[in-house]
Structure formats: C-alpha cells, structure tokens
Design a protein around this motif. Structure first.
Motif, short mmCIF file in Angstrom:
data_model
loop_
_atom_site.label_atom_id
_atom_site.label_comp_id
_atom_site.label_asym_id
_atom_site.label_seq_id
_atom_site.Cartn_x
_atom_site.Cartn_y
_atom_site.Cartn_z
N ALA A 43 6.95 97.41 143.56
CA ALA A 43 5.86 96.59 144.09
C ALA A 43 4.72 97.47 144.61
CB ALA A 43 6.37 95.67 145.20
N MET A 44 5.06 98.55 145.28
CA MET A 44 4.03 99.45 145.79
C MET A 44 3.29 100.13 144.63
SD MET A 44 3.79 99.41 148.98
CE MET A 44 4.51 99.53 150.57
N ALA A 45 4.02 100.53 143.60
CA ALA A 45 3.37 101.16 142.45
C ALA A 45 2.45 100.17 141.75
CB ALA A 45 4.43 101.69 141.47
N PHE A 46 2.90 98.94 141.60
CA PHE A 46 2.07 97.91 140.97
C PHE A 46 0.82 97.66 141.79
CE2 PHE A 46 1.07 93.40 140.10
CZ PHE A 46 0.71 93.54 138.77
N ALA A 47 0.98 97.57 143.12
CA ALA A 47 -0.18 97.37 144.00
C ALA A 47 -1.14 98.56 143.89
CB ALA A 47 0.28 97.18 145.44
N GLY A 48 -0.60 99.76 143.83
CA GLY A 48 -1.45 100.95 143.68
C GLY A 48 -2.23 100.95 142.38
N VAL A 49 -1.57 100.55 141.29
CA VAL A 49 -2.25 100.49 140.00
C VAL A 49 -3.35 99.44 140.04
CG1 VAL A 49 -1.95 99.84 137.58
CG2 VAL A 49 -0.35 101.41 138.66
N LEU A 50 -3.06 98.28 140.60
CA LEU A 50 -4.08 97.23 140.70
C LEU A 50 -5.27 97.67 141.54
CD1 LEU A 50 -2.07 93.91 141.11
CD2 LEU A 50 -3.34 94.72 139.13
N ILE A 51 -5.00 98.31 142.66
CA ILE A 51 -6.09 98.78 143.52
C ILE A 51 -6.92 99.83 142.79
CG2 ILE A 51 -6.60 100.09 145.63
CD1 ILE A 51 -4.19 98.61 146.89
N PHE A 52 -6.24 100.75 142.11
CA PHE A 52 -6.95 101.78 141.35
C PHE A 52 -7.84 101.15 140.28
CE2 PHE A 52 -7.10 104.56 137.60
CZ PHE A 52 -7.78 105.63 138.15
N LEU A 53 -7.32 100.17 139.55
CA LEU A 53 -8.11 99.53 138.51
C LEU A 53 -9.29 98.75 139.08
CD1 LEU A 53 -5.32 98.25 136.09
CD2 LEU A 53 -6.95 100.10 135.70
N MET A 54 -9.06 98.02 140.16
CA MET A 54 -10.14 97.22 140.73
C MET A 54 -11.23 98.09 141.36
SD MET A 54 -8.39 93.79 142.27
CE MET A 54 -7.15 94.61 143.23
N VAL A 55 -10.81 99.04 142.18
CA VAL A 55 -11.79 99.89 142.85
C VAL A 55 -12.46 100.83 141.85
CG1 VAL A 55 -12.08 101.73 144.56
CG2 VAL A 55 -10.67 99.74 145.09
N GLY A 56 -11.65 101.45 141.00
CA GLY A 56 -12.21 102.36 140.00
C GLY A 56 -13.14 101.65 139.03
N GLY A 57 -12.74 100.47 138.57
CA GLY A 57 -13.59 99.70 137.66
C GLY A 57 -14.88 99.26 138.32
N SER A 58 -14.78 98.84 139.57
CA SER A 58 -15.99 98.41 140.29
C SER A 58 -16.96 99.57 140.48
CB SER A 58 -15.61 97.82 141.65
OG SER A 58 -14.82 96.66 141.49
N LEU A 59 -16.41 100.73 140.87
CA LEU A 59 -17.27 101.90 141.05
C LEU A 59 -17.89 102.33 139.72
CD1 LEU A 59 -15.20 104.00 143.58
CD2 LEU A 59 -17.35 102.79 144.01
N TRP A 60 -17.11 102.29 138.66
CA TRP A 60 -17.61 102.66 137.34
C TRP A 60 -18.76 101.75 136.94
CZ3 TRP A 60 -14.21 102.29 132.30
CH2 TRP A 60 -14.93 102.80 131.24
N ILE A 61 -18.61 100.45 137.13
CA ILE A 61 -19.66 99.50 136.79
C ILE A 61 -20.90 99.73 137.65
CG2 ILE A 61 -20.30 97.06 136.91
CD1 ILE A 61 -17.38 96.47 136.04
N MET A 62 -20.70 99.93 138.96
CA MET A 62 -21.86 100.12 139.84
C MET A 62 -22.62 101.40 139.52
SD MET A 62 -20.74 98.65 143.55
CE MET A 62 -19.17 99.46 143.67
#
Length: 100
Positions: A72-91
């Motif tokens: 669960a922690m690994a899944f949460a980490g992957v989701l956070i990485f994708l959301m934050v990383g994707g948002s920063l990439w787009i911005m």
C-alpha cells in the motif's frame, strides 16, 4: 452494535483530520502570511500527513499485515510520484511554451 460504532468513530476521526490538514494548506496559501518557501513546506508536510491519515483511517493500514502495508505504501508512493511529477512536467512545459 459496538464494532459498527467504533468503525464510524474511526471514519469520522479520519474525515476531521483530513479536513483540518486540507484547511491548513488552503489557509497557508490564501492568507499569504508566510514566505513562499515556508508555504511550500507547509503544503508538503500537510500532504504527507494527509497520505498517512488516508492510509490509516480510510484504508485500514495497520501493523497486522506488514506485506500489505508495504504494498500500500509503495502504491501510494507511485501515485504521488506520478501526480506530482506529471503536474510539474506539465507546468514547466507550459512555462517554456509561453516564454517562446
């Protein structure tokens, strides 16, 4: 009736904590009372606690099943990485396109 009551109490406690952490982050941005770096820090810390609250109170992550906790922690980490990383990439990409 007792297990239902304790489950409801746990969910309400989680909701109140999640709401408080959300309001802290919004208040830090809305009031502009802190320097930008401190505001980012408040948002980041609030977000980390928010993830912990969601995992504990809503997903029921506890010490009884350590393998599921790690997954669960690994899944949460992957989701956070994708959301934050994707948002920063787009911005940053939009910033670069606007500065041309």
């Amino acid at each position: 009736m007792q297990p239902h009551s304790s489950n409801t109490r746990k969910l309400v406690t989680g909701f109140v904590l999640a709401l408080a952490l959300t309001l802290i982050a919004f208040a830090a941005v809305w009031t502009l009372a802190f320097p930008v770096e401190l505001t980012f820090g408040i948002i980041a810390i609030s977000a980390l606690f928010q993830v912990a609250v969601h995992l504990h109170y809503f997903l029921g992550i506890d010490s009884k099943t350590p393998v599921e906790n790690i997954l669960a922690m690994a899944f949460a980490g992957v989701l956070i990485f994708l959301m934050v990383g994707g948002s920063l990439w787009i911005m940053f990409d939009l910033y670069e396109r606007m500065m041309m």
